[in-house]
Design a protein around this motif. Sequence first.
Motif, PDB file in Angstrom:
ATOM      1  N   ALA A 158      -8.166 -39.352  -0.011  1.00 13.62           N
ATOM      2  CA  ALA A 158      -7.427 -40.586  -0.232  1.00 13.62           C
ATOM      3  C   ALA A 158      -7.800 -41.153  -1.599  1.00 13.62           C
ATOM      4  N   ASP A 159      -6.862 -41.833  -2.225  1.00 14.77           N
ATOM      5  CA  ASP A 159      -7.118 -42.421  -3.540  1.00 14.77           C
ATOM      6  C   ASP A 159      -8.307 -43.373  -3.494  1.00 14.77           C
ATOM      7  N   SER A 160      -8.466 -44.044  -2.368  1.00 18.01           N
ATOM      8  CA  SER A 160      -9.521 -45.053  -2.251  1.00 18.01           C
ATOM      9  C   SER A 160     -10.923 -44.466  -2.287  1.00 18.01           C
ATOM     10  N   VAL A 161     -11.052 -43.161  -2.031  1.00 18.14           N
ATOM     11  CA  VAL A 161     -12.386 -42.546  -1.997  1.00 18.14           C
ATOM     12  C   VAL A 161     -12.530 -41.413  -2.997  1.00 18.14           C
ATOM     13  N   GLU A 162     -11.450 -41.038  -3.656  1.00 19.53           N
ATOM     14  CA  GLU A 162     -11.476 -39.939  -4.629  1.00 19.53           C
ATOM     15  C   GLU A 162     -12.553 -40.197  -5.679  1.00 19.53           C
ATOM     16  N   GLY A 163     -13.379 -39.211  -5.904  1.00 21.34           N
ATOM     17  CA  GLY A 163     -14.442 -39.337  -6.895  1.00 21.34           C
ATOM     18  C   GLY A 163     -15.719 -39.943  -6.356  1.00 21.34           C
ATOM     19  N   ARG A 164     -15.666 -40.528  -5.185  1.00 24.13           N
ATOM     20  CA  ARG A 164     -16.871 -41.128  -4.580  1.00 24.13           C
ATOM     21  C   ARG A 164     -17.325 -40.346  -3.344  1.00 24.13           C
ATOM     22  N   PHE A 165     -16.384 -39.842  -2.583  1.00 29.95           N
ATOM     23  CA  PHE A 165     -16.686 -39.118  -1.348  1.00 29.95           C
ATOM     24  C   PHE A 165     -16.433 -37.626  -1.565  1.00 29.95           C
ATOM     25  N   THR A 166     -17.253 -36.811  -0.923  1.00 28.55           N
ATOM     26  CA  THR A 166     -17.080 -35.362  -0.994  1.00 28.55           C
ATOM     27  C   THR A 166     -17.165 -34.773   0.398  1.00 28.55           C
ATOM     28  N   TYR A 168     -16.029 -44.396  11.381  1.00 26.60           N
ATOM     29  CA  TYR A 168     -15.551 -43.129  10.810  1.00 26.60           C
ATOM     30  C   TYR A 168     -15.452 -42.080  11.911  1.00 26.60           C
ATOM     31  N   TYR A 169     -14.330 -41.390  11.924  1.00 27.22           N
ATOM     32  CA  TYR A 169     -14.055 -40.380  12.927  1.00 27.22           C
ATOM     33  C   TYR A 169     -13.758 -39.034  12.259  1.00 27.22           C
ATOM     34  N   CYS A 170     -14.206 -37.959  12.869  1.00 27.53           N
ATOM     35  CA  CYS A 170     -13.746 -36.653  12.419  1.00 27.53           C
ATOM     36  C   CYS A 170     -12.763 -36.114  13.456  1.00 27.53           C
ATOM     37  N   ALA A 212     -10.172 -37.898   4.134  1.00 25.95           N
ATOM     38  CA  ALA A 212     -10.228 -36.579   3.513  1.00 25.95           C
ATOM     39  C   ALA A 212      -9.950 -35.526   4.560  1.00 25.95           C
ATOM     40  N   ASP A 213      -9.458 -34.382   4.112  1.00 26.16           N
ATOM     41  CA  ASP A 213      -9.327 -33.259   5.022  1.00 26.16           C
ATOM     42  C   ASP A 213      -9.608 -31.958   4.298  1.00 26.16           C
ATOM     43  N   ILE A 214      -9.835 -30.924   5.083  1.00 28.74           N
ATOM     44  CA  ILE A 214     -10.129 -29.605   4.528  1.00 28.74           C
ATOM     45  C   ILE A 214      -9.370 -28.573   5.329  1.00 28.74           C
ATOM     46  N   SER A 215      -8.649 -27.733   4.609  1.00 21.39           N
ATOM     47  CA  SER A 215      -7.888 -26.660   5.230  1.00 21.39           C
ATOM     48  C   SER A 215      -8.790 -25.455   5.467  1.00 21.39           C
ATOM     49  N   PRO A 216      -8.326 -24.503   6.270  1.00 22.18           N
ATOM     50  CA  PRO A 216      -9.159 -23.319   6.545  1.00 22.18           C
ATOM     51  C   PRO A 216      -9.566 -22.549   5.292  1.00 22.18           C
ATOM     52  N   ASP A 217      -8.755 -22.621   4.230  1.00 24.35           N
ATOM     53  CA  ASP A 217      -9.113 -21.897   3.012  1.00 24.35           C
ATOM     54  C   ASP A 217     -10.066 -22.693   2.122  1.00 24.35           C
ATOM     55  N   GLY A 218     -10.484 -23.877   2.587  1.00 18.76           N
ATOM     56  CA  GLY A 218     -11.429 -24.676   1.821  1.00 18.76           C
ATOM     57  C   GLY A 218     -10.803 -25.727   0.930  1.00 18.76           C
ATOM     58  N   PHE A 273     -11.357 -39.698   9.217  1.00 18.32           N
ATOM     59  CA  PHE A 273     -10.563 -40.918   9.245  1.00 18.32           C
ATOM     60  C   PHE A 273     -11.509 -42.108   9.392  1.00 18.32           C
ATOM     61  N   ARG A 274     -10.994 -43.277   9.105  1.00 21.56           N
ATOM     62  CA  ARG A 274     -11.776 -44.474   9.360  1.00 21.56           C
ATOM     63  C   ARG A 274     -10.865 -45.597   9.820  1.00 21.56           C
ATOM     64  N   GLN A 275     -11.475 -46.519  10.553  1.00 25.29           N
ATOM     65  CA  GLN A 275     -10.729 -47.686  11.006  1.00 25.29           C
ATOM     66  C   GLN A 275     -11.625 -48.909  10.913  1.00 25.29           C
TER      67      GLN A 275
END
Length: 127
Positions: free
Chosen positions: A60-68, A93-95, A49-55, A37-39
């Motif tokens: 977010a649309d704002s970072v899609e394609g730029r952040f991994t 930025y927070y995890c 962005a998030d990741i589930s246990p299965d990977g 998350f970010r503020q």
Amino acid sequence: QVQLVESGGGSAQAGGSLRLSCVASGLTGSRYCMGWFRQAPGKEREAIADISPDGTTNYADSVEGRFTLSADNSKNTLYLQMNALKPEDTAIYYCAAEEAYDCFSGSFWEGYEYNIWGQGTQVTVSS
């Protein structure tokens, strides 16, 4: 003691890159949803962005394609590779982590399901 520790923040020029890390310790469950998350000053917290246990990852649309987002389970570390940075990416930025089967149920994207948060790392992007 359950703990998330972020690192890797700093300053970058627009168009540059940074990689954030989030090291988890003390997690005893077998499945976790983890997110970034970010503020920004004067703005509400937003999910990146998030990741589930299965990977499965979600962005977010704002970072899609730029952040991994990626995870190295052997190191208990979550990464956020940020490329093509923009001044509007400036924020703390927070995890976050929460034991779950996936990140799609409940209100994970809104942040309400997470009970474990890191202290945050500052990212500043200049034009």
